[in-house]
Write a protein that holds these residues in place. Structure first.
Motif, mmCIF file in Angstrom:
data_model
loop_
_atom_site.group_PDB
_atom_site.id
_atom_site.type_symbol
_atom_site.label_atom_id
_atom_site.label_comp_id
_atom_site.label_asym_id
_atom_site.label_seq_id
_atom_site.Cartn_x
_atom_site.Cartn_y
_atom_site.Cartn_z
ATOM 1 N N ASN A 41 0.826 -1.205 0.000
ATOM 2 C CA ASN A 41 0.000 0.000 0.000
ATOM 3 C C ASN A 41 0.863 1.259 0.000
ATOM 4 O OD1 ASN A 41 -2.402 1.581 0.188
ATOM 5 N ND2 ASN A 41 -2.069 1.781 2.385
ATOM 6 N N LEU A 42 1.925 1.225 0.787
ATOM 7 C CA LEU A 42 2.831 2.374 0.843
ATOM 8 C C LEU A 42 3.457 2.649 -0.522
ATOM 9 C CD1 LEU A 42 4.849 2.096 4.187
ATOM 10 C CD2 LEU A 42 3.650 4.111 3.342
ATOM 11 N N GLU A 43 3.919 1.595 -1.171
ATOM 12 C CA GLU A 43 4.569 1.767 -2.465
ATOM 13 C C GLU A 43 3.589 2.314 -3.493
ATOM 14 O OE1 GLU A 43 7.409 -0.721 -5.574
ATOM 15 O OE2 GLU A 43 6.595 -1.695 -3.776
ATOM 16 N N THR A 44 2.375 1.784 -3.491
ATOM 17 C CA THR A 44 1.353 2.256 -4.427
ATOM 18 C C THR A 44 1.051 3.725 -4.211
ATOM 19 O OG1 THR A 44 0.345 0.068 -4.586
ATOM 20 C CG2 THR A 44 -1.032 1.952 -5.180
ATOM 21 N N ARG A 45 0.943 4.124 -2.952
ATOM 22 C CA ARG A 45 0.604 5.512 -2.645
ATOM 23 C C ARG A 45 1.772 6.447 -2.948
ATOM 24 N NH1 ARG A 45 -3.318 5.430 2.662
ATOM 25 N NH2 ARG A 45 -3.483 7.636 2.093
ATOM 26 N N LEU A 46 2.984 5.970 -2.760
ATOM 27 C CA LEU A 46 4.150 6.792 -3.081
ATOM 28 C C LEU A 46 4.245 7.019 -4.584
ATOM 29 C CD1 LEU A 46 6.755 8.267 -2.388
ATOM 30 C CD2 LEU A 46 7.928 6.044 -2.344
ATOM 31 N N VAL A 47 4.049 5.959 -5.377
ATOM 32 C CA VAL A 47 4.092 6.099 -6.834
ATOM 33 C C VAL A 47 2.999 7.058 -7.307
ATOM 34 C CG1 VAL A 47 3.741 4.892 -9.020
ATOM 35 C CG2 VAL A 47 5.169 3.869 -7.234
ATOM 36 N N ARG A 51 3.555 10.632 -9.362
ATOM 37 C CA ARG A 51 2.901 10.955 -10.630
ATOM 38 C C ARG A 51 2.117 12.261 -10.519
ATOM 39 N NH1 ARG A 51 2.772 7.096 -14.540
ATOM 40 N NH2 ARG A 51 3.521 5.012 -13.991
ATOM 41 N N ARG A 52 1.429 12.449 -9.378
ATOM 42 C CA ARG A 52 0.673 13.689 -9.170
ATOM 43 C C ARG A 52 1.572 14.904 -9.147
ATOM 44 N NH1 ARG A 52 -1.823 11.042 -4.913
ATOM 45 N NH2 ARG A 52 -0.612 12.275 -3.418
ATOM 46 N N ASN A 53 2.756 14.737 -8.590
ATOM 47 C CA ASN A 53 3.604 15.885 -8.288
ATOM 48 C C ASN A 53 4.607 16.255 -9.373
ATOM 49 O OD1 ASN A 53 2.388 16.252 -5.796
ATOM 50 N ND2 ASN A 53 3.799 14.881 -4.738
ATOM 51 N N ILE A 54 4.760 15.416 -10.380
ATOM 52 C CA ILE A 54 5.753 15.715 -11.413
ATOM 53 C C ILE A 54 5.501 17.077 -12.054
ATOM 54 C CG2 ILE A 54 6.447 15.088 -13.759
ATOM 55 C CD1 ILE A 54 6.524 12.190 -12.838
ATOM 56 N N GLY A 55 4.239 17.387 -12.291
ATOM 57 C CA GLY A 55 3.918 18.669 -12.914
ATOM 58 C C GLY A 55 4.291 19.858 -12.057
ATOM 59 N N ALA A 56 4.283 19.679 -10.726
ATOM 60 C CA ALA A 56 4.595 20.783 -9.817
ATOM 61 C C ALA A 56 6.068 20.802 -9.410
ATOM 62 C CB ALA A 56 3.727 20.682 -8.559
ATOM 63 N N TYR A 57 6.628 19.617 -9.136
ATOM 64 C CA TYR A 57 7.988 19.542 -8.604
ATOM 65 C C TYR A 57 9.025 19.143 -9.643
ATOM 66 C CZ TYR A 57 5.339 19.224 -4.192
ATOM 67 O OH TYR A 57 4.468 19.445 -3.152
ATOM 68 N N GLY A 58 8.583 18.596 -10.772
ATOM 69 C CA GLY A 58 9.523 18.133 -11.776
ATOM 70 C C GLY A 58 10.135 16.793 -11.392
ATOM 71 N N PHE A 64 10.986 13.783 -5.359
ATOM 72 C CA PHE A 64 10.814 12.468 -4.739
ATOM 73 C C PHE A 64 10.733 12.598 -3.227
ATOM 74 C CE2 PHE A 64 12.954 8.443 -3.241
ATOM 75 C CZ PHE A 64 11.883 7.587 -3.513
ATOM 76 N N THR A 65 11.582 13.442 -2.655
ATOM 77 C CA THR A 65 11.573 13.644 -1.208
ATOM 78 C C THR A 65 10.252 14.258 -0.751
ATOM 79 O OG1 THR A 65 13.980 13.947 -1.212
ATOM 80 C CG2 THR A 65 12.779 14.751 0.720
ATOM 81 N N LEU A 66 9.774 15.254 -1.468
ATOM 82 C CA LEU A 66 8.488 15.862 -1.123
ATOM 83 C C LEU A 66 7.352 14.854 -1.258
ATOM 84 C CD1 LEU A 66 8.950 19.348 -2.799
ATOM 85 C CD2 LEU A 66 8.811 18.885 -0.354
ATOM 86 N N TRP A 202 12.280 2.796 -14.266
ATOM 87 C CA TRP A 202 11.194 3.465 -13.557
ATOM 88 C C TRP A 202 9.927 3.297 -14.379
ATOM 89 C CZ3 TRP A 202 10.320 9.414 -13.210
ATOM 90 C CH2 TRP A 202 9.360 9.691 -12.224
ATOM 91 N N ALA A 203 8.859 2.899 -13.712
ATOM 92 C CA ALA A 203 7.605 2.607 -14.415
ATOM 93 C C ALA A 203 7.133 3.787 -15.257
ATOM 94 C CB ALA A 203 6.523 2.206 -13.413
ATOM 95 N N PHE A 204 7.394 5.002 -14.801
ATOM 96 C CA PHE A 204 6.942 6.196 -15.514
ATOM 97 C C PHE A 204 7.561 6.296 -16.904
ATOM 98 C CE2 PHE A 204 6.987 10.713 -16.590
ATOM 99 C CZ PHE A 204 5.684 11.092 -16.282
ATOM 100 N N GLU A 205 8.726 5.672 -17.103
ATOM 101 C CA GLU A 205 9.463 5.833 -18.356
ATOM 102 C C GLU A 205 9.227 4.687 -19.348
ATOM 103 O OE1 GLU A 205 10.917 8.461 -19.206
ATOM 104 O OE2 GLU A 205 11.277 9.543 -17.351
ATOM 105 N N ARG A 206 8.318 3.775 -19.043
ATOM 106 C CA ARG A 206 8.083 2.642 -19.941
ATOM 107 C C ARG A 206 7.207 3.041 -21.131
ATOM 108 N NH1 ARG A 206 6.636 -1.302 -14.972
ATOM 109 N NH2 ARG A 206 8.774 -1.616 -14.210
#
Length: 233
Positions: A41-47, A51-58, A64-66, A202-206
Motif C-alpha cells: 500500500n505504501l509503495e502504491t501511494r508513493l508512486v 505521478r501527481r507531483n511531477i507537474g509541480a515539482y519536476g 521524490f523527497t516531497l 522506472w515505471a513512468f518511463e516505460r
C-alpha cells in the motif's frame, strides 16, 4: 538520409547510476513507515504521489523527497512524528550527496563521439543544481559542447535544444535508457533514437518500442555505440 552532425546523451541511468539510489531510498522509506501501512500500500501511494507531483515539482530527488513526505502524512492521517519527517529529509540529502558512479563504457562512448567530430550534447531531466553537480563529478564535462537540463523531454524540447546550439534535430541522435523520454520524442522530432536499456526501469518511463521506425536503434550497452555511429556516417 540527413547527415548525422550531432550526438546527444541522456545522463541518469545512461551515463551514470541513478535509479538504484531511488530504489534503495524507497526501501528505507517503506521500512520507516512500516508501523503505519503495509509495504504494498505504501509503495502504491508513493508512486501515485510522484505521478501527481511531477507537474509541480519536476523530476529528481527533491520532488521524490516531497512525495515521500506527502505520503507519510497521508498514511498516518497527519500524525507522522516530526522525527520521521526529519529522517525522510535526511534520505533526500543523502541522495543529493551520493557519489557519481559511471556506467560501463560511458566515458569511451562519449569520447568517441567527441573525437569523431560530432557536436556532443548532454540533454537530461532533473534538478538543475543536482545535475550540474553530477556532471562536474563525472569527469565528462569537457567532452560536451553543450548541456541542456530540461523539465521534460518532448519533440519540441528537442528541436529547441539542438537549435540553441545551431543544430537540427533531424541531423542528430539521442541516446538514452528511456523509451518514453529519450527515444520516442526524438524520433518524432525527426532524429535518430537509440535505446540503451538499464537493468532498473522506472515505471513512468516505460513505453512500447517503435521497432519498425527507420531511425530507431537498440544497443545492449554503450560499448556498442561507436560501431553504430560509424555505421551511420
Amino acid at each position: 538520409m540527413s547527415q548525422l552532425t550531432a550526438i546527444a546523451f541522456d545522463a541518469d541511468d545512461t551515463l551514470w547510476q541513478n535509479e538504484a539510489f531511488f530504489r534503495m531510498t524507497q526501501a528505507r522509506f517503506l521500512e520507516l513507515l512500516a508501523p503505519h501501512a503495509d509495504a504494498a500500500n505504501l509503495e502504491t501511494r508513493l508512486v501515485a504521489a510522484e505521478r501527481r507531483n511531477i507537474g509541480a515539482y519536476g523530476f529528481g530527488v527533491k520532488g521524490f523527497t516531497l512525495s515521500m513526505i506527502e505520503t507519510a502524512i497521508e498514511v498516518t492521517e497527519g500524525r507522522v512524528p516530526a522525527g520521521v519527517i526529519g529522517q525522510i529529509l535526511g534520505m533526500g540529502r543523502d541522495m543529493l550527496a551520493h557519489s557519481v558512479d559511471l556506467l560501463p563504457h560511458a566515458e569511451s562512448a562519449v569520447r568517441h563521439a567527441h573525437e569523431a567530430g560530432f557536436r556532443v550534447l548532454l540533454i537530461t531531466k532533473g534538478d538543475l543544481l543536482h545535475q550540474e553537480r553530477k556532471l562536474a563529478q563525472s569527469g565528462l564535462g569537457e567532452l560536451f559542447h553543450g548541456v541542456e537540463i530540461v523539465s521534460d523531454k518532448t519533440p519540441e524540447v528537442y528541436v529547441r535544444a539542438f537549435a540553441r546550439h545551431g543544430l537540427q534535430a533531424d541531423q542528430a541522435m539521442m541516446i538514452g535508457n528511456s523509451m518514453k523520454s529519450d527515444v520516442l520524442p526524438m524520433l518524432e522530432a525527426g532524429g535518430w533514437g537509440v535505446f540503451v536499456p538499464h537493468e532498473l526501469e522506472w515505471a513512468f518511463e516505460r513505453a512500447n518500442a517503435p521497432e519498425d521506425h527507420p531511425r530507431f536503434r537498440r544497443i545492449s550497452d554503450l560499448g556498442a555505440l561507436p560501431a553504430l555511429i560509424d555505421s551511420l556516417t
